[in-house]
Design a protein around this motif. Structure first.
Motif, PDB file in Angstrom:
ATOM      1  N   ASN A 210       0.977 -26.420  -8.699  1.00 12.99           N
ATOM      2  CA  ASN A 210       0.473 -24.917  -8.895  1.00 12.99           C
ATOM      3  C   ASN A 210       1.484 -24.690 -10.067  1.00 12.99           C
ATOM      4  O   ASN A 210       2.269 -23.290  -9.446  1.00 12.99           O
TER       5      ASN A 210
ATOM      6  N   LEU B 174      -9.485 -21.929  -4.142  1.00 15.05           N
ATOM      7  CA  LEU B 174      -8.557 -22.270  -3.592  1.00 15.05           C
ATOM      8  C   LEU B 174      -8.500 -23.550  -2.897  1.00 15.05           C
ATOM      9  O   LEU B 174      -7.726 -24.498  -2.140  1.00 15.05           O
TER      10      LEU B 174
ATOM     11  N   ARG C  80       1.605 -22.822   0.356  1.00 15.38           N
ATOM     12  CA  ARG C  80       2.187 -23.355  -0.709  1.00 15.38           C
ATOM     13  C   ARG C  80       2.493 -22.555  -1.926  1.00 15.38           C
ATOM     14  O   ARG C  80       3.211 -21.344  -1.152  1.00 15.38           O
TER      15      ARG C  80
ATOM     16  N   GLY D 175      -3.234 -28.648  -5.870  1.00 12.26           N
ATOM     17  CA  GLY D 175      -2.105 -27.005  -7.065  1.00 12.26           C
ATOM     18  C   GLY D 175      -3.518 -27.328  -7.829  1.00 12.26           C
ATOM     19  O   GLY D 175      -4.955 -27.825  -7.965  1.00 12.26           O
TER      20      GLY D 175
END
Ligand code: ADP
Ligand code: ADP
Ligand code: ZN
Length: 214
Positions: free
Chosen positions: A2, A72, A105, A80
């Motif tokens: 990410n 997301l 995450r 990611g």
């Protein structure tokens, strides 16, 4: 992975995002592109967002965060995403840090591009955008091919309404007041790479890839 691309409007986030997302193997998530796509498709969200975008104001946080949460949770984002233009306010940044924590995450890196105001105005006033796929060009530095958009072939490559000189100044004001403080929140949550966003597109790309050891 990410990764977050951060910087003022016109700093080159969208331009750099394409190759970077490809290299990282993650989708490019640009909230501005999502709003414009909704506008083109005539959705309720698009109509609402337009009233803010046209005057260079931020679309309300709750609306923007809901949109990002949906994005997301789509399957292609499981490995990611590369964010571009989000978060743009302190509440959005706090929301994101919390969302990542809650969902196990991590934000692997933030790339912050610094470009002086004068260069930004020149970049934005020369920006040309493909109405179909959102690819951006610059009238002088990166002209769109005569045959049309090199990504999708559309011949509608135009100046965005909010890229007019009248709106650019208010976008820069909004950036200074609401978006710049986001960096303080992000520094507490991730590694921030402060990079010079000036120079040729290829030079900036090389700086970003080097910072991320790609
Ligand atoms: P630029 O690439 O020039 O920074 P964007 O396409 O990212 O422009 O954003 C265009 C407009 O869309 C913004 O001026 C704002 O009105 C809206 N917008 C985009 N992202 C956000 C966000 N994260 N929060 C609120 N508004 C947003
Ligand atoms: P952002 O997504 O941060 O708003 P863009 O990637 O759309 O910024 O870039 C704004 C404008 O500046 C575009 O017209 C783009 O072609 C141009 N541009 C981007 N990077 C550079 C650079 N390194 N040098 C000159 N012009 C650039
Ligand atoms: Zn296109």
């Amino acid at each position: 992975m990410n990764v977050l691309l951060f910087g003022p409007p016109g700093s080159g986030k969208g331009t750099q995002a394409k190759d970077l997302a490809e290299r990282l193997g993650v989708p490019h998530v640009a909230t501005g592109d999502i709003f414009r796509k909704n506008l083109r498709e005539g959705t309720e969200l698009g109509t609402l967002a337009k009233s803010y975008m046209d005057r260079g104001a931020l679309v309300p946080d709750s609306l923007t965060c809901d949109l990002v949460a949906d994005r997301l949770l789509q399957p292609d984002a499981a490995g990611g995403v590369l964010f571009d233009g989000f978060p743009r306010s302190v509440p959005q940044a706090e929301w994101l840090v919390n969302w990542f924590e809650t969902h196990g995450r991590v934000i692997d890196a933030v790339v912050s591009l610094a470009v002086p105001d004068a260069a930004i105005v020149e970049r934005i006033s020369g920006r040309r955008t493909c109405t179909k796929c959102g690819a951006t060009y610059h009238a002088v530095h990166n002209p769109p091919p005569a045959a049309g958009c090199s990504t999708c072939g559309s011949t509608e490559v135009v100046q965005r309404k909010d890229d007019s000189e009248a709106v650019v100044q208010s976008r820069l004001d909004v950036y200074a007041r609401e978006t710049a403080p986001v960096l303080g929140v992000l520094r507490g949550a991730a590694t921030v790479h402060d990079l010079d966003g000036t120079g040729d597109i290829s030079v900036v790309k090389a700086r970003i890839f080097a910072a991320l050891a790609l």
